[in-house]
Design a protein around this motif. Sequence first.
Motif, mmCIF file in Angstrom:
data_model
loop_
_atom_site.group_PDB
_atom_site.id
_atom_site.type_symbol
_atom_site.label_atom_id
_atom_site.label_comp_id
_atom_site.label_asym_id
_atom_site.label_seq_id
_atom_site.Cartn_x
_atom_site.Cartn_y
_atom_site.Cartn_z
ATOM 1 N N TYR A 157 2.003 1.251 -3.766
ATOM 2 C CA TYR A 157 0.868 1.333 -4.675
ATOM 3 C C TYR A 157 0.042 2.598 -4.462
ATOM 4 C CZ TYR A 157 -3.954 0.333 -6.123
ATOM 5 O OH TYR A 157 -5.216 0.412 -6.651
ATOM 6 N N GLY A 158 -0.199 2.935 -3.215
ATOM 7 C CA GLY A 158 -1.117 4.030 -2.928
ATOM 8 C C GLY A 158 -0.496 5.247 -2.295
ATOM 9 N N LEU A 186 -6.948 10.010 -3.094
ATOM 10 C CA LEU A 186 -7.622 10.003 -1.793
ATOM 11 C C LEU A 186 -8.175 11.374 -1.422
ATOM 12 C CD1 LEU A 186 -5.113 7.767 0.145
ATOM 13 C CD2 LEU A 186 -7.414 7.159 -0.532
ATOM 14 N N ALA A 213 -0.904 9.352 -3.831
ATOM 15 C CA ALA A 213 -2.100 9.339 -2.979
ATOM 16 C C ALA A 213 -3.095 10.445 -3.313
ATOM 17 C CB ALA A 213 -1.677 9.450 -1.521
ATOM 18 N N TYR A 239 0.824 -1.204 0.000
ATOM 19 C CA TYR A 239 0.000 0.000 0.000
ATOM 20 C C TYR A 239 0.861 1.258 0.000
ATOM 21 C CZ TYR A 239 -4.041 -2.949 0.788
ATOM 22 O OH TYR A 239 -5.019 -3.887 0.653
ATOM 23 N N SER A 289 -10.109 4.609 -8.385
ATOM 24 C CA SER A 289 -9.344 3.423 -8.767
ATOM 25 C C SER A 289 -8.520 2.870 -7.613
ATOM 26 C CB SER A 289 -8.417 3.764 -9.937
ATOM 27 O OG SER A 289 -7.483 4.753 -9.534
ATOM 28 N N PHE A 290 -8.556 3.517 -6.467
ATOM 29 C CA PHE A 290 -7.776 3.113 -5.296
ATOM 30 C C PHE A 290 -8.599 2.151 -4.444
ATOM 31 C CE2 PHE A 290 -6.191 3.796 -0.982
ATOM 32 C CZ PHE A 290 -4.835 3.645 -1.173
ATOM 33 N N HIS A 291 -8.074 0.956 -4.197
ATOM 34 C CA HIS A 291 -8.766 -0.054 -3.388
ATOM 35 C C HIS A 291 -7.819 -0.568 -2.317
ATOM 36 C CE1 HIS A 291 -12.209 -1.131 -6.222
ATOM 37 N NE2 HIS A 291 -11.622 -0.081 -6.714
#
Length: 161
Positions: free
Chosen positions: A56-57, A88, A85, A53, A152-154
Amino acid sequence: MLLVSSIQVSSAFAESAFPEEARPAVPARTVAAPARASPYSPVKVPKHAMAYYDLYGGVDNLHVRRTASGNLIRFSYRVTDPVIAKVLADKSATPYLFGQRSRALLQIPVMDKIGQLRQSGPLEVGQEYWMVFSNKGNLIKAGDRVNVMIGSFHIDGLVVE
């Protein structure tokens, strides 16, 4: 007949031997309702998932907690890379919280004077941010696993504390 009369006499004798105040107290049996436990064990997010995470995020230190007597679910995170990020903090992306056990899909409530109960705007490295989801009816309980979806963020499998 003799047997029946002897039983009655012995029970009458037993009651007269102990006055009402001195009789031994017999504890009343109470039947407690079995607690309904979550099928998931409350474990923290594994280190390899946190590293994923982070890459990726652009976030780490992920937490999902019940607040306000369980009527709200707070998702908080710390930003490590604001460029990755940025989804978010995007106001146009609608965040959802999905309960894996209850199959409930929660949204962020919108207040008349305040707006959405979430932080948005430019992100800074090391800063903690949060968003609050409405859990009306307590569909998601402590110990449940949830997925957070924002555009698209999971993020999957977070445990509610």
